[in-house]
Design a protein around this motif. Structure first.
Motif, short mmCIF file in Angstrom:
data_model
loop_
_atom_site.label_atom_id
_atom_site.label_comp_id
_atom_site.label_asym_id
_atom_site.label_seq_id
_atom_site.Cartn_x
_atom_site.Cartn_y
_atom_site.Cartn_z
N VAL A 1 0.88 -1.46 0.17
CA VAL A 1 -0.05 0.04 0.01
C VAL A 1 0.86 1.22 0.03
O VAL A 1 1.83 1.40 0.81
CB VAL A 1 -0.94 -0.05 1.21
CG1 VAL A 1 -1.87 1.23 1.39
CG2 VAL A 1 -1.86 -1.07 1.18
N TRP A 2 0.60 2.15 -0.89
CA TRP A 2 1.18 3.43 -0.93
C TRP A 2 0.45 4.67 -0.92
O TRP A 2 -0.61 4.72 -1.35
CB TRP A 2 1.66 3.73 -2.63
CG TRP A 2 2.92 2.02 -2.62
CD1 TRP A 2 2.10 1.08 -3.25
CD2 TRP A 2 4.25 2.11 -2.61
NE1 TRP A 2 3.35 0.29 -3.39
CE2 TRP A 2 4.50 0.60 -2.98
CE3 TRP A 2 5.14 2.74 -2.34
CZ2 TRP A 2 5.57 0.12 -2.67
CZ3 TRP A 2 6.52 2.40 -2.04
CH2 TRP A 2 6.73 1.18 -2.42
N LEU A 3 1.07 5.69 -0.39
CA LEU A 3 0.36 7.01 -0.35
C LEU A 3 1.27 7.97 -1.44
O LEU A 3 2.25 7.56 -1.92
CB LEU A 3 0.57 7.80 0.76
CG LEU A 3 -0.05 6.83 2.13
CD1 LEU A 3 0.37 7.75 3.53
CD2 LEU A 3 -1.45 6.90 2.03
N PHE A 4 0.84 8.96 -1.90
CA PHE A 4 1.43 9.84 -2.85
C PHE A 4 1.39 11.29 -2.42
O PHE A 4 0.72 11.86 -2.14
CB PHE A 4 0.39 9.98 -4.31
CG PHE A 4 1.01 10.77 -5.35
CD1 PHE A 4 2.06 10.53 -5.94
CD2 PHE A 4 0.49 11.87 -5.52
CE1 PHE A 4 2.32 11.07 -6.87
CE2 PHE A 4 0.93 12.99 -6.47
CZ PHE A 4 2.19 12.30 -7.27
N ARG A 5 2.79 11.59 -2.05
CA ARG A 5 3.16 12.83 -1.71
C ARG A 5 2.54 13.37 -0.33
O ARG A 5 1.92 14.40 -0.32
CB ARG A 5 3.25 13.75 -2.80
CG ARG A 5 3.74 13.27 -4.07
CD ARG A 5 3.82 14.59 -5.04
NE ARG A 5 4.96 15.67 -4.91
CZ ARG A 5 5.08 16.60 -5.48
NH1 ARG A 5 4.41 16.76 -6.59
NH2 ARG A 5 6.03 17.47 -4.89
#
Length: 356
Positions: A87-91
Motif C-alpha cells: 500500500v502506497w500514499l502519494f506525496r
C-alpha cells in the motif's frame, strides 16, 4: 497556539468489519467509509486524546462555532495498492503541510506532524483490506479540522477536532466533461481564502455549478473576481490549457489552490521538456485559440479525478468543442501519475510513500 502533544494514539478496534457488506464494483464517491476513523481534540491550548476508533457519528453541540462561522479546513489524499499487495500514499507531506497552511489562514491551531503521520499510517494499515488493487481503485483519505467550542460569539474557537476518514473509491468522473467559463460568479478574491482548502470555498461553488448543470455542463471554470478576464480553476480542480505544444496554467496566489496533482503535472512536463507557462491566462486568448485551432486540450488536475479532460467549453452562450486527443498531454500525464501511484513504474521524483 501550541501544536505539540506527547500522547500516544489510543486504538479501539471494531469487533466485526463491515467490509463484507460493501459492493466495491458499484461505489458512489465519498459515501462509503472504512471501519475506523481518527480523532484528536484541541483543548486548553494543546492537542490531546488522539484516538483511532470505529467509524460512527459524533455528538456535537448545535452551538459549535463550525456551524456559525465556518472554521473548517480539509484535505484530500489517496492510498493505492500495487500488484504485490503493498500500500502506497502519494506525496503525503504535501497534504500535511497544506492542511496546516489552511489552518493558519483560518485561525486554527496547526496539527503536529508526528501525530498526523502516526495516525495516517496506522489507520491505513488497520483498514488496508479496504484498499483494492487495480488501476482506478483507491482509498480516498479525508483529514479535516473543525471548530467545536460552544458559543455563538463572533470570534475564533478555542476548541477544535481533527479527524481522518477513509472511503473506498473508483474513478471520480466518467465520460466527457463539459464546462462553462464563469462570467459573473467567482471562486475567490485577492486577500481571501482561495489558497486554503476551507470548507466554505466549496459550499459557495454549488449554486453556480448547479446553474451550469441545468444547461448541460458538469463544471465551471472560475474566473477572477475583479474583471472575469482570467481563467483560474475548474470546479474543484486546477486547470491546464494546451495551446499547440505549450502548457498554460494560472500561477499560485492567494486565490489559487496549490494543488499536489498540479505541481506533479508541472514537474513531469518540465522533465519531459514540455514548455510550461505558469502565468495569468486570459479568457480571450483561450477563446481565440479555440477558434483558430491552436487550443488542443483543456484538463483539470486534482486528487479525486487525477486528470479530467474537457471535451467542450461554453463562453457567452457559444460552445467550443475540443477534439479529444487519444495520446494527448492529459492521457500522458494521467498514465504516468497513476503508474507512479500504483508502483507500476520507477518513481524518479521520490513521491511514493510506502505504508509499512
Amino acid at each position: 497556539m501550541n501544536s505539540s502533544t506527547t500522547q500516544k494514539i489510543d486504538i479501539q478496534k471494531v469487533s466485526t468489519s463491515r467490509i463484507g457488506d460493501v459492493d466495491f464494483d458499484n461505489l458512489t464517491f465519498g459515501s462509503t467509509f472504512s471501519d475506523h476513523m481518527f480523532e484528536c481534540d484541541y483543548k486548553d491550548g494543546e492537542w490531546q486524546n488522539p484516538t483511532i476508533k470505529p467509524y460512527g457519528p459524533l455528538t456535537i453541540s448545535p452551538a459549535a462555532k463550525v456551524f456559525h462561522y465556518g472554521q473548517a479546513v480539509f484535505e484530500g489524499m489517496k492510498a493505492f495498492k500495487d500488484e504485490d499487495g503493498k500500500v502506497w500514499l502519494f506525496r503525503p507531506e504535501e497534504n500535511f503541510n497544506r492542511i496546516n497552511r489552511s489552518s493558519k489562514r483560518m485561525a486554527i491551531p496547526e496539527f503536529p506532524k508526528d501525530i498526523f503521520f502516526e495516525a495516517l499510517t496506522t489507520l491505513v494499515k488497520m483498514d488496508k483490506d479496504w484498499v483494492k488493487p487495480g488501476l482506478g481503485n483507491s482509498l480516498y483519505i479525508r483529514p479535516f479540522v473543525m471548530a467545536t467550542q460552544v458559543g455563538v460569539s463572533a470570534s475564533p474557537s478555542t476548541e477544535y477536532k481533527f479527524m481522518i476518514l477513509m472511503s473506498p473509491a473508483q474513478a471520480y468522473y466518467t465520460g466527457d466533461v463539459k464546462v462553462v467559463i464563469a462570467e459573473h460568479y467567482s471562486r475567490s478574491a485577492n486577500g481571501g481564502v482561495g489558497a486554503a482548502k476551507a470548507a466554505g470555498n466549496y459550499g459557495a461553488q454549488f449554486f453556480p455549478t448547479n446553474l451550469a448543470r441545468e444547461k448541460g455542463f458538469q463544471q465551471v471554470i472560475w474566473t477572477d473576481a475583479s474583471d472575469h478576464k482570467y481563467l483560474e480553476e475548474a470546479g474543484t480542480m486546477n486547470v491546464f490549457f494546451r495551446v499547440n505544444d505549450t502548457l498554460l496554467t494560472a500561477p499560485i496566489s492567494d486565490r489559487i489552490l496549490d494543488g499536489v496533482t498540479r505541481k506533479s503535472v508541472i514537474a513531469i512536463a518540465k522533465r519531459d521538456n514540455i514548455n510550461v507557462e505558469e502565468r495569468p491566462v486570459l479568457v480571450s486568448e483561450i477563446v481565440e485559440a479555440a477558434k483558430n485551432g491552436s487550443l488542443k486540450e483543456i484538463f483539470g488536475a486534482g486528487t479525486a479525478a487525477v486528470i479530467s479532460p474537457v471535451s467542450a467549453f461554453s463562453y457567452k452562450e457559444t460552445v467550443y468543442e475540443l477534439e479529444m486527443q487519444k495520446n494527448g498531454f492529459a492521457t500522458r500525464f494521467k498514465n504516468e501519475l497513476m503508474n507512479i501511484q500504483y508502483n507500476r513504474s520507477e518513481d524518479p521524483f521520490g513521491w511514493r510513500f510506502e505504508v509499512v
